[in-house]
Design an enzyme around this catalytic site. Structure first.
Site, PDB file in Angstrom:
ATOM      1  CE  LYS A 146      -4.017  -2.385   1.914  1.00  0.00           C
ATOM      2  NZ  LYS A 146      -3.456  -3.751   2.013  1.00  0.00           N
ATOM      3  NE  ARG A 147       6.352   0.270   1.045  1.00  0.00           N
ATOM      4  CZ  ARG A 147       6.181  -0.597   2.048  1.00  0.00           C
ATOM      5  NH1 ARG A 147       5.013  -0.746   2.633  1.00  0.00           N
ATOM      6  NH2 ARG A 147       7.197  -1.326   2.475  1.00  0.00           N
TER       7      ARG A 147
END
Lengths: 310, 310
Positions: free
Chosen positions: B106-107
């Site tokens: 979930k960068r």
């Protein structure tokens, strides 16, 4: 409360800035890189060792005048687990020198997984009864898109371990408005709604200077929104990117502060790391140049906000 | 295009599922932990080695019937850089066995930093002329809160290296609606707006099955929104968490698929990793139990969507 420690450090140093340590290998002088490649080969291990030596040299030069560092996780992950080891080593080195460490990871996930991120970056990992700090920063940047149950596990760790978080509210990049500026039917923007959530979450972590342990990221590149949010989120401490290389100046950043010069810490990354280029120095003087730039930046900001008082 | 490879793997195995490898030390049998602690001590290194042995045993049992794994970065970061090394080793092991690897990180960040994340997780890092895969997954989950310039650097790497991304749209957690369900003034919700952005970004990465290289995360715990987004984002492939431990069933997940049984991959993490508990087996049988559960889950989903056709 963690941000009390940061604010005390800011007041005593009269310096409301944080040095962003986002080291690309390109920024590291050839002398350091060559020594590391000679020892470890042209490998991720060699690259990571070069980043670590670059960081520690800068920390040695600035720790007495700059209250905090903000390592950006992406630049360490780019060099694999070896780079991530250099991140852990950088955090430990800076804390040992008395600096406040903000890991810029913009982490986010559902509750059970956010517990793991909170433990990783701010808490203590249990290994069969042994308590170990995995990364041990003082604060972590996070993304609130998932709502309260992605944030609450962090608040528990912040309470127990005296740590803080910064939630993305209005980011410094050109396209931040594509989602963040959209208007909701109740008349507020998405970023303002996120600011409201910060105020609400922060009520669980009150601080003695009036700022809670839940801060917000608001970019200096949007000075209007910065002023707006300073007013609308009076208990929320701001981490302000966008000064320097991204185009924000001291007069833009000024809007992040309250009348006492508190309420915000202004980040500079490339401006600090690559300062030698603007000072007529050689690359081997990068650390001294970083100190020169840290002093210039502090004076630039103090010239518009005045003395910082509690 | 990367998701063409995933879809081919799904069709040939007739299995639209992904095994989430989110290993807590608590899930690892005592026999493995004791062996690792005996060798490395009760340290992050010992813990990380235990996670790796746990993961590789599961991969050995499922790689011929499950098309993909999804390691969740948080659970590795919790064990420090040593844990992150176990993540890299798990990715390499699964790819070597022919599995498609989705790193769930979930960068998110601004453009220059997102380039670093894209390089780290999907691309190739340049070390003084040597090209090295830092983590080398096939796809990465990302958060689009920062808008296009936080996503575009990923698209460049996806094009060059045949990789894909999944953007958070409607997450599976109870509080996901606090921001995602809010209505914008043009009549759509925040999550629907994010879905529109996925369709737009995906136009740069078309795939031969009609699905682009920009997928979306949409939770099985919100079957109504899942059906809505399947219709409104017809070129966007879905990664669907929330099946099993979080409460979603096959009839909920069904809404993620098109009439050919394509368009989505359903994740199970705890259901796979802790399967022995529900099968009357011992903890040492965790890998065989994971295989049994993978077969049960595949049959459960196929029973509602039918044969998967291209």
């Amino acid at each position: 409360m963690a941000f009390d420690r940061l604010i005390e450090n800011i007041i005593s140093k009269q310096n409301p800035t944080v040095a962003g340590l986002d080291p690309k290998l390109d920024y590291v002088p050839a002398s350091i890189k060559n020594a590391c490649f000679a020892e470890y080969g042209k490998t991720l291990e060699g690259a990571a060792e070069a980043l670590l030596r670059f960081n520690t040299a800068i920390i040695d030069q600035i720790h007495d005048i700059v209250p905090a560092i903000k390592p950006q996780a992406a630049y360490y992950e780019m060099y694999g687990w070896q780079g991530v080891r250099a991140l852990a080593q950088t955090i430990a080195y800076a804390k040992d020198k008395g600096m406040f460490v903000i890991t810029d990871g913009k982490r986010n996930d559902i509750g059970t997984t956010m517990e793991a991120y909170a433990t990783a970056h701010l808490g203590t990992t249990d290994v069969a009864g042994e308590a170990v700090d995995a990364f041990g920063a003082d604060a972590l940047t996070v993304n609130g898109y998932l709502g309260s149950d992605g944030i609450k596990p962090l608040l528990n760790v912040c309470k127990a371990k005296d740590k803080g978080i910064f939630v993305l509210v209005k980011t410094s990049n050109p396209s931040s408005g594509e989602l963040q500026d959209l208007q909701l039917t109740d008349g507020v923007s998405v970023y303002e709604q996120m600011g409201r959530m910060c105020e609400s979450w922060g009520a669980e972590l009150p601080g003695k200077f009036g700022y809670s342990g839940v801060g917000a990221v608001v970019g200096a590149t949007y000075p209007g929104q910065l002023a707006e949010m300073r007013e609308k989120a009076p208990h929320t401490f701001f981490l302000v990117p966008g000064y320097g290389a991204q185009g924000g100046g001291a007069n833009d950043a000024k809007n992040a502060f309250d009348k006492n010069g508190l309420g915000a810490v202004i980040n500079s990354s490339r401006g600090i790391m690559c300062a030698w280029k603007k000072q007529g120095l050689t690359e081997d003087d990068f650390a001294v140049a970083a100190r020169n730039e840290a002093i210039r930046m502090k004076e630039d900001i103090l010239s518009v906000i005045g003395e910082i008082k509690d």
